[in-house]
Design an enzyme around this catalytic site. Structure first.
Site, PDB file in Angstrom:
ATOM      1  N   CYS A 135     -17.689   2.389 -18.823  1.00 14.32           N
ATOM      2  CA  CYS A 135     -18.801   2.385 -18.025  1.00 14.32           C
ATOM      3  C   CYS A 135     -19.619   1.249 -18.586  1.00 14.32           C
ATOM      4  O   CYS A 135     -20.686   0.762 -17.933  1.00 14.32           O
ATOM      5  CB  CYS A 135     -19.556   3.738 -18.301  1.00 14.32           C
ATOM      6  N   CYS A 163     -19.324  -1.496 -16.386  1.00 16.59           N
ATOM      7  CA  CYS A 163     -19.180  -1.285 -15.089  1.00 16.59           C
ATOM      8  C   CYS A 163     -20.211  -1.977 -14.482  1.00 16.59           C
ATOM      9  O   CYS A 163     -21.484  -1.507 -14.759  1.00 16.59           O
ATOM     10  CB  CYS A 163     -18.981   0.084 -14.703  1.00 16.59           C
ATOM     11  N   GLU A 214       0.776  -1.362  -0.005  1.00 20.24           N
ATOM     12  CA  GLU A 214       0.128  -0.082   0.028  1.00 20.24           C
ATOM     13  C   GLU A 214       0.715   1.186   0.229  1.00 20.24           C
ATOM     14  O   GLU A 214       0.481   2.352  -0.735  1.00 20.24           O
ATOM     15  CB  GLU A 214      -0.973  -0.162   1.196  1.00 20.24           C
ATOM     16  N   CYS A 223     -24.513   5.101 -11.208  1.00 16.44           N
ATOM     17  CA  CYS A 223     -23.554   6.012 -11.363  1.00 16.44           C
ATOM     18  C   CYS A 223     -24.193   7.330 -12.013  1.00 16.44           C
ATOM     19  O   CYS A 223     -24.432   7.452 -13.184  1.00 16.44           O
ATOM     20  CB  CYS A 223     -22.318   5.538 -12.151  1.00 16.44           C
ATOM     21  N   CYS A 262     -12.794   2.127 -13.972  1.00 14.13           N
ATOM     22  CA  CYS A 262     -13.006   3.422 -13.995  1.00 14.13           C
ATOM     23  C   CYS A 262     -11.839   4.142 -13.877  1.00 14.13           C
ATOM     24  O   CYS A 262     -11.308   4.947 -12.995  1.00 14.13           O
ATOM     25  CB  CYS A 262     -13.853   3.653 -12.478  1.00 14.13           C
TER      26      CYS A 262
HETATM   27  S1  SF4 Z   1     -19.965   3.873 -14.798  1.00  2.40           S
HETATM   28 FE1  SF4 Z   1     -19.382   5.295 -13.257  1.00  2.40          FE
HETATM   29  S2  SF4 Z   1     -18.271   4.074 -11.747  1.00  2.40           S
HETATM   30 FE2  SF4 Z   1     -18.537   2.724 -13.469  1.00  2.40          FE
HETATM   31  S3  SF4 Z   1     -16.739   3.326 -14.982  1.00  2.40           S
HETATM   32 FE3  SF4 Z   1     -18.331   4.622 -15.379  1.00  2.40          FE
HETATM   33  S4  SF4 Z   1     -17.838   6.488 -14.466  1.00  2.40           S
HETATM   34 FE4  SF4 Z   1     -16.721   4.811 -13.403  1.00  2.40          FE
END
Ligand code: SF4
Length: 353
Positions: free
Chosen positions: A200, A203, A37, A209, A193
């Site tokens: 997206c 995602c 980390e 989102c 992201c």
């Molecule tokens: S939907 Fe939102 S959280 Fe997902 S990759 Fe796109 S911007 Fe990022």
């Protein structure tokens, strides 16, 4: 999305697409998570991989790190930058051995009280290696949450950070899922992201989102307000003896490149005779080398290097600054500032002036 739907979506996605073969995901321990980390704080995963492996080979556990020399820790850190991280690792290892019986505290507050461990790193250690319910807010997670909540201000301000911590806290699932969730959020930020071109469509958070729903995913997070960095200039000297060794001096423990070895510096090359005199060196030639620049968080340094061939002619003035004639073919185990390493490499083959 609620906490349950949010974390379930992220965990389900990570079970299939998350990263599973990073070296610090094996033989998980507070020590390994902590070191990884700290290395990852300002550095990309791909760069950290080699550094982490080398660090673990030399310092496989807390006692070995605590007993190691700071010079060696800095040596293994050379090129990673932000050297206070390495100094704090060493200091914390010694503190844990001397004051904590060689164990990491098992609470976020206890971990965050140690040198160099902030709240997010404490959260990562506590959740991944101890299974405690602990939110994190590293750079990747900050970006995900700033987009998810369509945060309209730069996430680095204290008000925005408070807001994001609150959201991170609300969304973190119970302890039994904490380790997997922390890793999943890191993976999502690092692989989907991403800073530019977030994916997206793939995602798991796309239905909730706000940035995506508003079409703002490419504009968020709000970038850091631009500031003009002050410029500084320095003249660095590669004082090379007839054997091709170069004189390096250790910098003070505190401040820029603290504890690392660096080249002697002058404001101006005209000051060279005085410096050579104090070091009891005589010059047999000099050559200007191509300039280079290095950007720090708070200023930009323009380095004007000179290669100076020098011979020792007497006993140098007594100085408390540790120094070494650096053998580029058999380098000693010391930490070097990145531009110094670059300069030493660029002049690896002694050339006549
Ligand atoms: S939907 Fe939102 S959280 Fe997902 S990759 Fe796109 S911007 Fe990022």
């Amino acid at each position: 999305m609620t906490r349950v739907t949010f974390s379930t979506a992220v965990l389900t996605w990570a079970a299939e697409h998350g990263r599973k073969d990073l070296p610090w995901q094996k033989n998980i321990s507070p020590y390994r998570v902590w070191v990884s980390e700290i290395m990852l704080q300002q550095t990309q995963v791909n760069t950290v991989l080699g550094y982490f492996e080398r660090f673990m080979q030399r310092f496989p556990d807390l006692p070995s790190l605590a007993a190691g020399e700071l010079d060696e820790v800095l040596h293994l850190w050379t090129g990673l930058g932000y050297y206070s991280r390495a100094r704090n690792l060493h200091k914390t290892a010694q503190l844990l051995i001397s004051e904590y019986g060689g164990e990491f505290p098992r609470s976020i507050e206890g971990l965050a009280g140690l040198p160099g461990i902030g709240r997010s790193t404490a959260g990562a250690i506590a959740s991944i290696s101890m299974g405690l319910r602990a939110p994190i807010l590293d750079g990747n997670v900050k970006r995900v949450l700033a987009r998810y909540s369509a945060l309209r201000e730069y996430p680095g301000t204290s008000a925005a950070t408070r807001q994001l911590w609150k959201l991170a806290e609300q969304l973190t699932p119970p302890a039994e899922l904490a380790a997997a969730y922390t890793q999943a959020m890191m993976d999502l930020g690092a692989t989907l992201c991403t800073r530019s071109k977030p994916d997206c469509d793939s995602c798991p958070l796309k239905t909730g989102c706000q940035a995506r729903l508003l079409g703002l995913q490419d504009q968020l997070p709000v970038p850091r307000p631009k500031k003009v960095l002050p410029e500084q200039h320095t003249c660095m000297l590669l004082l090379e003896n007839p054997e091709g060794k170069v004189l390096l001096q250790q910098r003070p423990a505190q401040g820029l490149w603290g504890g690392l070895y660096s080249l002697p510096e002058l404001d101006n090359i005209n000051q060279l005779p005085q410096l050579l005199h104090s070091l009891q060196l005589t010059e047999s030639g000099r050559r200007r080398l191509p300039p280079l620049s290095h950007t720090f968080s708070h200023f930009r340094l323009h380095i004007h290097p000179w290669l100076v061939q020098a011979q020792v002619t007497g006993v140098a003035e007594v100085t408390t600054i540790p120094q070494v004639w650096y053998n580029r073919e058999h380098p000693p185990t010391i930490g070097l500032a990145a531009p110094v390493k670059k300069l030493l490499r660029s002049q690896a083959q002694p050339r006549s002036i």
